[in-house]
Design an enzyme around this catalytic site. Sequence first.
Site, PDB file in Angstrom:
ATOM      1  CG  HIS A 191      -2.159  -0.907   0.743  1.00 32.61           C
ATOM      2  ND1 HIS A 191      -2.283  -2.264   1.608  1.00 32.61           N
ATOM      3  CD2 HIS A 191      -3.473  -0.803   0.050  1.00 32.61           C
ATOM      4  CE1 HIS A 191      -3.193  -2.890   1.101  1.00 32.61           C
ATOM      5  NE2 HIS A 191      -3.841  -1.615  -0.083  1.00 32.61           N
ATOM      6  NE  ARG A 298      -6.135   1.195  -2.282  1.00 33.86           N
ATOM      7  CZ  ARG A 298      -5.874   1.350  -3.199  1.00 33.86           C
ATOM      8  NH1 ARG A 298      -6.016   2.953  -3.843  1.00 33.86           N
ATOM      9  NH2 ARG A 298      -5.642   0.364  -4.223  1.00 33.86           N
ATOM     10  NE  ARG A 334     -11.256  -1.129  -0.252  1.00 31.41           N
ATOM     11  CZ  ARG A 334      -9.499  -1.129  -0.552  1.00 31.41           C
ATOM     12  NH1 ARG A 334      -9.433  -1.946  -1.464  1.00 31.41           N
ATOM     13  NH2 ARG A 334      -8.701  -0.219   0.099  1.00 31.41           N
ATOM     14  CD  GLU A 431      -9.668  -6.844  -2.330  1.00 30.63           C
ATOM     15  OE1 GLU A 431      -8.644  -6.089  -2.302  1.00 30.63           O
ATOM     16  OE2 GLU A 431     -10.478  -6.650  -1.116  1.00 30.63           O
ATOM     17  CG  ASN A 454      -3.796  -4.449  -6.071  1.00 26.39           C
ATOM     18  OD1 ASN A 454      -2.790  -3.743  -7.059  1.00 26.39           O
ATOM     19  ND2 ASN A 454      -3.648  -2.959  -5.666  1.00 26.39           N
ATOM     20  CG  ASP A 455      -4.999  -7.595  -1.577  1.00 23.55           C
ATOM     21  OD1 ASP A 455      -4.568  -7.568  -0.852  1.00 23.55           O
ATOM     22  OD2 ASP A 455      -5.910  -6.731  -1.622  1.00 23.55           O
ATOM     23  NE  ARG A 465      -0.977  -5.227  -2.044  1.00 23.48           N
ATOM     24  CZ  ARG A 465      -2.162  -4.628  -1.578  1.00 23.48           C
ATOM     25  NH1 ARG A 465      -3.247  -5.259  -1.487  1.00 23.48           N
ATOM     26  NH2 ARG A 465      -2.779  -3.779  -1.754  1.00 23.48           N
ATOM     27  CB  CYS A 502     -10.326  -0.997  -8.800  1.00 24.22           C
ATOM     28  SG  CYS A 502     -10.678  -2.072  -6.908  1.00 24.22           S
TER      29      CYS A 502
HETATM   30  C1  PEP Z   1      -6.516  -4.469  -5.084  1.00 26.84           C
HETATM   31  O1  PEP Z   1      -6.361  -5.169  -3.701  1.00 26.84           O
HETATM   32  O2  PEP Z   1      -5.931  -4.857  -5.875  1.00 26.84           O
HETATM   33  C2  PEP Z   1      -7.141  -3.311  -4.710  1.00 26.84           C
HETATM   34  C3  PEP Z   1      -7.359  -2.815  -4.845  1.00 26.84           C
HETATM   35  O3  PEP Z   1      -7.231  -2.864  -2.716  1.00 26.84           O
HETATM   36  P1  PEP Z   1      -6.073  -2.632  -2.165  1.00 26.84           P
HETATM   37  O4  PEP Z   1      -4.631  -2.218  -3.189  1.00 26.84           O
HETATM   38  O5  PEP Z   1      -6.756  -1.233  -1.506  1.00 26.84           O
HETATM   39  O6  PEP Z   1      -5.542  -3.590  -1.104  1.00 26.84           O
HETATM   40 MG    MG Z   2      -7.103  -4.954  -1.673  1.00 28.36          MG
END
Ligand code: PEP
Ligand code: MG
Length: 561
Positions: A191, A298, A334, A431, A454-455, A465, A502
């Site tokens: 993050h 977020r 979210r 995710e 991302n997740d 990650r 996203c």
């Molecule tokens: C993701 O996981 O792709 C996402 C957009 O949420 P975050 O990066 O805030 O976990």
């Molecule tokens: Mg996420």
Amino acid sequence: MTLACTGIGIGDGVAIGDAWLLRQGRVQLAPDQRHVGDVASEVARYRAAVTVAAEQLKAARGEISGDMPEDIAEFIDTHLLMLQDKVITDGPIKLIRQQGIRAELALQARRDALVDVFDRMEDPYLRTRKDDLDHVVQRIQRVLAGEHPEQVPNLAGRIVLADDITPADAVLLKQRGVAGFVTEYGSPMSHTAILARSLNIPAVVGAHGAVACLRHGETLMLDAAQGIVLADCDARTRAHFERRLGDQQHRRTALRSLRDEPAQSRDGECFELLANIELPDDVAEARRNGAQGVGLFRTEFLYMNRDQPPGEEEQYQAYRDALLGMDGLPVTLRTLDLGADKTVTGASQGGNPALGLRGIRLCLQEPTLFRPQLRAILRAAVHGPLNVMVPMVTTVWETLHVRALIEDVSRELAAEGVEHRADFPLGAMIEVPAAALAAPALAAELDFLSIGTNDLIQYTLAIDRVDDAVAYLYDPLHPAVLQLLQRVIDAGRAADIPVSMCGEMAGEPTHVALLAGLGLRRFSMQPGALLAVKERIRDLDTRRAQEYACQALAGQALPIA
Ligand code: PEP
Ligand code: MG
């Protein structure tokens, strides 16, 4: 001779600035520096450092103006009290005398012993005292290291060097005008890295050895595209970086001409380009880059860099401001996604935070955290087109539970006569691989889906990650990931509900053709990426993109799309 440190670049910018060493990690001293010959003067040095730390705090207290929240004064008072406690005043001195060690090590040893006690406490309030202790200890360590706090506040034009930077730190650094940062640890999907991209801070993370090699105050050249930071540069290198800075500015200006152009492919397919934001103030940047709405707000970032969570009223105002700022364009909010690497003061983390009480799991367990947010959301919903989505969904049951809570909160607000709406679209973030596989079942219950790559990539490929040691395995094009993406997009189409993406993958121009070929039409990304993605879309033929996606799904080598 030029010295180069390499790591993983975040963003594609360059920065030139003087290094600012942010001491935050453990004190590390070479074996021959650990002991002192003159114990009495080391004791005196420690006492003097505690006195200076107390003076600094008193000075900071004196600067608090009447319009600042009272908590700030209380916060400083707590630290002042800790500085007078025997634990801080006498504990390290005993160790210096007993073991003949340097003050820094003695203080660290006392801190570690105390943290151990705090960690075993059940009471969350008492656990937050651990953070206070750390702040106080760090302040003394900085004095011992010869740093002066009056130099810290303004980081304009500086490149910060640190062991690691938390997401909360990244926000603070931005507020202080930092030009870039370099960290020993960290990975591109953390993050902190996402924030750096979104805040336009060029950075190099996972640059092992950088803190030891680079010196506080020396001029650094940072190239995020190459993941490299240089010190001791000659005039030719400096001129090269200055030219790159100019080119960067020039490219941004050129892209700006696309702001009001439609996001339409050469064969006439329409796309929707949305912005990811962390705080309501980011709305301005989203609009400057022509966002057609906010695809991900977020909200957990409202909870960072503070001791107490924001109350219902503060949250209501933040959500309302985002809606008003977008002036009739949709905002997808979210619900809280705390946990894993996004922690707040006092939050406890299990042994494996990424798989633990994170996102909706935490919210459903902690109604005192979740209900004020839901009340704020329902109240804000009267100010514009709001969508709400739930993070870390694993089962349909979780989304049904959220729907039931929304209805309950709506009844509560109605009984109180408070203006609100509860008829906004409700969606889930996809995710977790289980949610991607169960996408048809989720699509049957919900109004939209949003893919958080991302997740999704982290959990599908079993790579943390935030761990740079496995960052090389983070592959958005892995056939397993692509098959999950296809499944979610197909599920949305079959249920006739929108599917967006996203995660960071959506803001990467090189992935646009592939995603378009898989059928994705809604992309949400950090505002700074919107125009480059639009440029790519306007040059795209979606029929060719479809062929390209088929090859990728089959795991074949990809031609340039
Ligand atoms: C993701 O996981 O792709 C996402 C957009 O949420 P975050 O990066 O805030 O976990
Ligand atoms: Mg996420």
